[in-house]
Design a protein around this motif. Structure first.
Motif, PDB file in Angstrom:
ATOM      1  N   LEU A  42      -2.860 -16.403  31.713  1.00 30.80           N
ATOM      2  CA  LEU A  42      -2.711 -17.290  32.799  1.00 30.80           C
ATOM      3  C   LEU A  42      -3.844 -18.400  32.723  1.00 30.80           C
ATOM      4  N   PHE A  43      -3.261 -19.619  33.346  1.00 26.88           N
ATOM      5  CA  PHE A  43      -4.342 -20.701  33.086  1.00 26.88           C
ATOM      6  C   PHE A  43      -4.198 -21.624  34.417  1.00 26.88           C
ATOM      7  N   ASN A  44      -5.255 -22.408  34.839  1.00 28.82           N
ATOM      8  CA  ASN A  44      -5.247 -23.286  36.033  1.00 28.82           C
ATOM      9  C   ASN A  44      -5.281 -24.606  35.493  1.00 28.82           C
ATOM     10  N   TYR A  45      -4.110 -25.614  35.139  1.00 25.81           N
ATOM     11  CA  TYR A  45      -4.139 -26.782  34.638  1.00 25.81           C
ATOM     12  C   TYR A  45      -4.109 -27.769  35.948  1.00 25.81           C
ATOM     13  N   LYS A  46      -5.055 -28.379  36.260  1.00 20.61           N
ATOM     14  CA  LYS A  46      -5.036 -29.353  37.246  1.00 20.61           C
ATOM     15  C   LYS A  46      -4.255 -29.037  38.719  1.00 20.61           C
ATOM     16  N   ASP A  47      -4.575 -27.609  38.952  1.00 17.22           N
ATOM     17  CA  ASP A  47      -4.049 -27.046  39.996  1.00 17.22           C
ATOM     18  C   ASP A  47      -2.511 -26.653  39.822  1.00 17.22           C
ATOM     19  N   HIS A  48      -2.262 -26.544  38.644  1.00 14.93           N
ATOM     20  CA  HIS A  48      -0.741 -26.037  38.359  1.00 14.93           C
ATOM     21  C   HIS A  48      -1.217 -24.659  37.487  1.00 14.93           C
ATOM     22  N   LEU A  49      -0.228 -23.655  37.829  1.00 17.62           N
ATOM     23  CA  LEU A  49      -0.251 -22.459  37.314  1.00 17.62           C
ATOM     24  C   LEU A  49       0.499 -22.552  36.069  1.00 17.62           C
ATOM     25  N   VAL A  50      -0.195 -22.082  34.828  1.00 13.97           N
ATOM     26  CA  VAL A  50       0.417 -21.947  33.759  1.00 13.97           C
ATOM     27  C   VAL A  50       0.607 -20.534  33.027  1.00 13.97           C
ATOM     28  N   VAL A  51       1.862 -20.092  33.139  1.00 15.19           N
ATOM     29  CA  VAL A  51       1.691 -18.809  32.683  1.00 15.19           C
ATOM     30  C   VAL A  51       2.487 -18.668  31.396  1.00 15.19           C
ATOM     31  N   VAL A  52       1.872 -18.090  30.428  1.00 12.90           N
ATOM     32  CA  VAL A  52       2.220 -17.972  28.843  1.00 12.90           C
ATOM     33  C   VAL A  52       2.567 -16.330  28.854  1.00 12.90           C
ATOM     34  N   GLY A  53       3.750 -15.948  28.339  1.00 14.91           N
ATOM     35  CA  GLY A  53       4.350 -14.698  28.398  1.00 14.91           C
ATOM     36  C   GLY A  53       5.239 -14.468  27.184  1.00 14.91           C
ATOM     37  N   LYS A  54       5.959 -13.174  27.407  1.00 17.66           N
ATOM     38  CA  LYS A  54       6.825 -12.949  26.466  1.00 17.66           C
ATOM     39  C   LYS A  54       8.014 -12.278  27.289  1.00 17.66           C
ATOM     40  N   GLU A  55       9.476 -12.826  26.636  1.00 16.30           N
ATOM     41  CA  GLU A  55      10.557 -12.385  27.212  1.00 16.30           C
ATOM     42  C   GLU A  55      11.652 -12.240  26.398  1.00 16.30           C
ATOM     43  N   LYS A  56      12.398 -11.352  26.567  1.00 13.87           N
ATOM     44  CA  LYS A  56      13.600 -11.172  25.689  1.00 13.87           C
ATOM     45  C   LYS A  56      14.875 -12.291  25.695  1.00 13.87           C
ATOM     46  N   SER A  57      15.133 -12.775  24.879  1.00 10.47           N
ATOM     47  CA  SER A  57      16.352 -13.726  24.707  1.00 10.47           C
ATOM     48  C   SER A  57      17.666 -13.064  25.375  1.00 10.47           C
ATOM     49  N   ALA A  58      18.136 -13.403  26.025  1.00 12.89           N
ATOM     50  CA  ALA A  58      19.620 -12.954  26.573  1.00 12.89           C
ATOM     51  C   ALA A  58      20.745 -13.170  25.740  1.00 12.89           C
ATOM     52  N   THR A  59      20.571 -14.253  24.667  1.00 13.52           N
ATOM     53  CA  THR A  59      21.733 -14.375  23.698  1.00 13.52           C
ATOM     54  C   THR A  59      21.419 -13.500  22.441  1.00 13.52           C
ATOM     55  N   THR A  60      20.175 -13.451  22.063  1.00 14.55           N
ATOM     56  CA  THR A  60      19.832 -12.681  20.578  1.00 14.55           C
ATOM     57  C   THR A  60      19.148 -11.547  20.923  1.00 14.55           C
TER      58      THR A  60
END
Length: 748
Positions: A717-735
């Motif tokens: 999680l990062f605060n970039y100029k009062d924006h929340l930036v979420v970096v994470g992992k998810e499973k592709s619905a197609t592959t």
């Protein structure tokens, strides 16, 4: 009449002795005087009725095996009836000819396909490459090998079959790294391959040390396990792994209390589990049988006596929709726990164990399973020794898979902790807070295939810098979607941002407790983030693990040597300035004032926090927190932007102070673990990533005020100029493949 009958029988025997597989099993089994190699394998197949020797008592191990003979062996071993298959219409195989029925059946089942000229060439010699194809097709094998053979190109249509055979440890190739796919196969070699396929005991024991990247290939043998109640409602998730005879080993508590279960393979295939083959609710282990063989390689097991404190291990799991999740660590110790009911051989490790990873394997650096991951208690991770699985498998590894009996899941006893007061969710720290006004987190989103092991955010630009799992530096602009990548000559592992520069650790060896300080080496690269150009690379006399930097110096903790060093270096010259003792693989956090560095160890229990005052690049002797196992600690922590608090990712909060009398004193416990944290600009709120949710907390009271859902799991999680930036992992619905996502939203 008696004499003529006897002569007729003798003639028949003489004729049959010219065939490869006469019905003379007993004699072939006791004689075979011409065998010097693979004797046990050949005798095993003879005992199984698959092959026999010649009438003269020899086996002919160096004779070439014919294509028809290989097909006959496979059909015989599979117990398949012949005579009802359609004509495959090979030009050289006609109805009524010798071997026609077996060839027709093999063609019908997809085991063989013949040659490009329309023939089968039944009496032609079988090559090693052809052997790989028919064995993989016949036994529906799956999987890939962690390495390539030098003489099998990527364009060779036989490559996937050879890779699969190697993944199952049926072939290891030659010492020079070749497979020699065009070499004809002898009877002895084919017997060896067949024996390894049918009996795990004949597989060679690879004892070479594997890199973490190669060990990750074992994840293809790890499955996710979903448990359902009588109403087909999902009630729990866990992991398991394939063992001999295509059974699945897991923790008993993963399948306790349900009515049915499925296994989810690496490819996303869902296979119903027939039931429980064997279990022990006290030891917390279970063997499960799928309704059909999964086809992926089984993982080799090793015993409790081979476990070494300090050795590097990999923890694998497949849960929460994210397949092939691994984490690394070391063995902290072994212990035999005893009570009035018996004793349990346990392994303590720093490798992460979560709810969904329970039942997954704990693997050493030679690819052997040391134990089954069972639970995490107050930050200490435990696995149950593989000894118990080895013991169970003695009864099942040689049985016909289809004849193995099972018990129903619903008939299993319900797994419960002995003392609920001692083992509640709050104590274990695994239950997230109750959602408050739950709603989706909305914003702009970007996905990419690379997965990060470490990441930072540029304070001035909308750019995330990350180290991917291949040890490369990646730059992602989440506004323009522009992606840049820098490979280094050495694998990168950690990244730190300071004053417009990126500091990146580069490894020259694997972290190891036995790699002493005198011979350690590594490097640190300084990169200009605006151009992504390497400014400097300094070779250092330490195995780099944690890294931080101030205005003029950078500081590195060692990842090896047990009691080792943290060192400071000039960022201009790379020369060492000072050093102090520290525990190996200690994570570092620089205080915002840049006057002290906090460290948390990862490989001993209980964990501890310590601090090192710094002055003009010189590290002073560190001192520990006043506690020793009193509070839960994870291996990750951060310091609040105002410098007042230390947030440990286990959920515990401590004072950060220049006064030793109050420094690292306990403040409160959030009663939940989290994977990432950040703060808003005015420090009125902070944000925690917990599984697939973002929790907003009040900074003054440390209480949750709002909850947002996200599609994947947030890792940074990062605060970039009062924006929340979420970096994470998810499973592709197609592959079905796990991807990294970057989600940018206005800070709630």
């Amino acid at each position: 009449m008696y004499k003529s009958s006897k002569i007729f029988i003798i003639i028949l025997l003489l004729i049959s002795s010219q065939l490869l597989f006469p019905n003379n099993k007993a004699e072939g089994r006791t004689l075979f005087p011409d065998i010097t190699n693979y004797r046990n394998e050949i005798v095993f197949l003879a005992d199984s009725g698959v092959i026999n020797g010649y009438q003269n008592g020899n086996f002919g191990p160096n004779d070439s095996i014919k294509r028809l003979q290989a097909v006959q062996m496979i059909i015989r071993e599979l117990g398949i009836r012949t005579g009802d298959a359609p004509n495959p219409k090979f030009k050289d195989v006609h109805p009524g000819s010798y071997g026609y029925n077996e060839i027709a059946k093999a063609a019908q089942l997809g085991i063989i396909s013949g040659k490009s000229d329309g023939t089968f060439d039944p009496f032609g010699q079988l090559t090693r490459g052809q052997m790989a194809i028919i064995l993989v097709n016949a036994y529906k094998l799956k999987g890939t090998y962690h390495s390539n053979f030098k003489d099998v190109s990527a364009k060779d249509m036989r490559l996937p079959y050879i890779q699969t055979l190697a993944a199952h440890n049926i072939t290891t190739g030659y010492a020079d790294g070749t497979f020699r796919p065009n070499t004809t196969l002898t009877r002895a070699h084919f017997a060896a391959f067949m024996a390894r396929l049918l009996n795990e005991d004949f597989k060679p024991n690879g004892m070479s040390t594997l890199s973490t990247e190669k060990l990750a290939n074992s994840a293809q043998s790890v499955v996710g396990i979903e448990l359902y109640d009588e109403n087909d409602e999902l009630i729990s998730l866990g992991s398991g792994f394939i063992v001999a005879n295509q059974l699945i080993a897991t923790s008993f508590h993963v399948i306790s209390g349900g009515a049915s279960a499925i296994a989810i393979t690496e490819s996303g295939e869902e296979i119903k589990l027939e039931g429980v083959v064997a279990y022990d609710d006290y030891l917390d282990i279970a063997l499960l049988k799928p309704t059909k063989k999964l086809g992926y390689p089984s993982l080799p097991l090793t015993n409790f006596n081979s476990v070494k404190t300090g050795e590097k291990v990999v923890s694998m799991s497949s849960g929460f929709g994210v397949e092939n999740t691994i984490s690394t660590g070391i063995i902290s110790g072994t212990q035999i726990l005893e009570d009035e009911f018996g004793d349990v051989k346990t392994i303590q490790t720093t490798a992460t164990i979560t709810d969904d990873s329970s039942g997954g394997p704990l693997i050493n650096n030679k690819g052997f399973v040391l134990g089954i991951k069972t639970f995490d208690f107050e930050g200490i991770n435990f696995a149950i020794s593989s000894d118990y699985v080895i013991e169970y498998m003695e009864d099942y590894k040689h049985l016909n898979f289809n004849k193995i009996q099972t018990e129903k899941f619903i008939d299993m006893p319900v797994f419960e902790f002995d003392d609920e007061e001692d083992w509640d969710d709050e104590t274990l720290g695994v239950k997230p807070p109750k959602p408050i006004d739950l709603e989706p987190l909305k914003g702009t989103k970007q996905t990419l295939s690379d997965q990060f092991i470490d990441a930072v955010h540029d304070p001035e630009f909308p750019v995330v810098y990350g180290i991917n799992r291949y040890g490369e530096l990646i730059s992602i602009n989440h506004e323009t979607k522009n992606i840049k990548k820098i490979p280094f000559n050495l694998p990168a592992e950690k990244i730190f941002y300071q004053n417009g520069e990126l500091y990146i650790t580069l490894l020259k060896g694997e972290h190891s407790s036995s790699w002493q300080e005198e011979t350690q080496e590594g490097a640190v690269a300084i990169v200009d983030p605006s151009t992504l150009k390497i400014k400097k690379v300094f070779d250092i006399n330490i195995d780099p693990y944690g890294v931080v930097a101030d205005d003029h110096y950078f500081y590195v903790s060692s990842g090896s040597g047990q009691w080792t060093f943290i060192k400071s270096f000039s960022k201009e010259t790379g020369l060492e300035v000072s050093s102090q003792l520290i525990r190996q693989e200690s994570a570092l956090v620089l205080h915002p004032n840049k006057d002290r560095i906090y460290a948390v160890d990862s490989d001993i229990s209980p964990r501890d926090i310590e601090v090192f005052p710094i002055n003009n690049g010189v590290l002073a002797k560190g001192y520990d927190s006043p506690y020793h196992g009193d509070y839960d600690l994870s291996t990750t922590m951060t310091i609040t932007p105002d410098g007042k608090y230390i947030f440990n990712y286990a959920g515990t909060i401590f004072v950060s102070s220049r006064l030793q009398s109050t420094n690292m004193h306990f403040v409160t416990d959030l009663n939940t673990k989290f994977t990432a944290i950040t703060f808003n600009n005015d420090l009125s709120q902070f944000y925690l990533a917990i599984a697939k949710r973002i929790y907003v907390y009040d900074y003054e009271s440390f209480t949750p005020t709002k909850t947002y859902s996200i599609d994947g799991e947030g890792y940074f999680l990062f605060n970039y100029k009062d924006h929340l930036v979420v970096v994470g992992k998810e499973k592709s619905a197609t592959t079905g493949i796990a991807n990294t996502f970057i989600l940018k939203a206005t800070m709630p």
